[in-house]
Design an enzyme around this catalytic site. Sequence first.
Site, PDB file in Angstrom:
ATOM      1  N   GLN A 153       0.831  -1.200   0.000  1.00 26.84           N
ATOM      2  CA  GLN A 153       0.000   0.000   0.000  1.00 26.84           C
ATOM      3  C   GLN A 153       0.869   1.254   0.000  1.00 26.84           C
ATOM      4  O   GLN A 153       0.641   2.183  -0.779  1.00 26.84           O
ATOM      5  CB  GLN A 153      -0.908   0.016   1.239  1.00 26.84           C
ATOM      6  N   THR A 160     -12.024  -5.958   4.673  1.00 27.16           N
ATOM      7  CA  THR A 160     -11.277  -4.708   4.741  1.00 27.16           C
ATOM      8  C   THR A 160     -11.900  -3.733   3.774  1.00 27.16           C
ATOM      9  O   THR A 160     -12.319  -4.134   2.674  1.00 27.16           O
ATOM     10  CB  THR A 160      -9.797  -4.925   4.378  1.00 27.16           C
ATOM     11  N   ASN A 161     -11.980  -2.469   4.151  1.00 25.63           N
ATOM     12  CA  ASN A 161     -12.472  -1.447   3.228  1.00 25.63           C
ATOM     13  C   ASN A 161     -11.426  -1.096   2.189  1.00 25.63           C
ATOM     14  O   ASN A 161     -11.688  -1.118   0.988  1.00 25.63           O
ATOM     15  CB  ASN A 161     -12.864  -0.186   4.012  1.00 25.63           C
ATOM     16  N   THR A 162     -10.228  -0.764   2.654  1.00 29.04           N
ATOM     17  CA  THR A 162      -9.197  -0.230   1.770  1.00 29.04           C
ATOM     18  C   THR A 162      -8.874  -1.162   0.608  1.00 29.04           C
ATOM     19  O   THR A 162      -8.721  -0.722  -0.541  1.00 29.04           O
ATOM     20  CB  THR A 162      -7.919   0.058   2.568  1.00 29.04           C
ATOM     21  N   CYS A 193     -13.887   1.801   7.999  1.00 25.46           N
ATOM     22  CA  CYS A 193     -12.750   1.022   8.486  1.00 25.46           C
ATOM     23  C   CYS A 193     -13.242   0.294   9.728  1.00 25.46           C
ATOM     24  O   CYS A 193     -13.780   0.934  10.645  1.00 25.46           O
ATOM     25  CB  CYS A 193     -11.580   1.953   8.819  1.00 25.46           C
ATOM     26  N   THR A 194     -13.101  -1.016   9.757  1.00 28.80           N
ATOM     27  CA  THR A 194     -13.641  -1.793  10.874  1.00 28.80           C
ATOM     28  C   THR A 194     -13.130  -1.298  12.208  1.00 28.80           C
ATOM     29  O   THR A 194     -13.873  -1.196  13.194  1.00 28.80           O
ATOM     30  CB  THR A 194     -13.284  -3.276  10.705  1.00 28.80           C
ATOM     31  N   GLU A 195     -11.849  -0.953  12.266  1.00 32.93           N
ATOM     32  CA  GLU A 195     -11.258  -0.542  13.529  1.00 32.93           C
ATOM     33  C   GLU A 195     -11.854   0.775  14.039  1.00 32.93           C
ATOM     34  O   GLU A 195     -11.903   1.008  15.252  1.00 32.93           O
ATOM     35  CB  GLU A 195      -9.742  -0.416  13.381  1.00 32.93           C
TER      36      GLU A 195
END
Length: 235
Positions: A52, A83-85, A197-199
């Site tokens: 990334q 994951t979003n990204t 974002c999950t976090e």
Amino acid sequence: MRQLGILGGMSWESTASYYRLLNQGVRERLGGLHSAPLLVHSLDFAGIAALQQLGDWDAAGRQLALAAQGLERAGATALLLATNTMHKVAPAIEAALNIPLLHIGDALGQALQRQGVTRAALLGTRFTMQEAFYRERLAERFGIQVVVPAPAQMDEIDRVIFAELCQGQFHDAARAFYLDCLAQLHERGAEVAILGCTEIGLLLEGTCAALPMLDSTELHVAMGLEWLLDGAPGG
């Protein structure tokens, strides 16, 4: 029930949430000792994060596509990318598969349309907020205009995700900063906030924000449950 694949590890904190929520959803819908039939491939996030930062999305896409093919060969009938990204490389994954990739952007877009929302704030990694793959899908498929924080705020949001949240650290200072960003996005006309974002969902769980919050993980899991339970008694 259908068997569902989870492509995760980015971060494992996020994947743990997917696993827990999918199993809770099956138990709530079917009762008894039922649990979710899942296949999980959890990658080493360090290597993906390095790609990334280098901007080598082609290499990252190839790695995720290979892992996705392994889940398909093992019997997965559809796939959740936890994951979003990394939905930035969704086209590479989809091209490698003969099974559906259940896209997180579609889960969000459908929920926003049901609520009549046309302007939504977005918090996520720098890649998710800045690059077109997320915003354009919501705009082109669902007519949703996405509002993002100021550049300096995006830098701090991204730093917190990788330096703290992905390490399992959830601090009050970060929580206050994120809530302040949402208040400013509300002033700019956003109707709801996408926790992309999950976090971030873990950080802001139980808080009161200036905007209603849509947790991308919860909506994505709900999409996965619909697939998994299709045709199941009580599903």
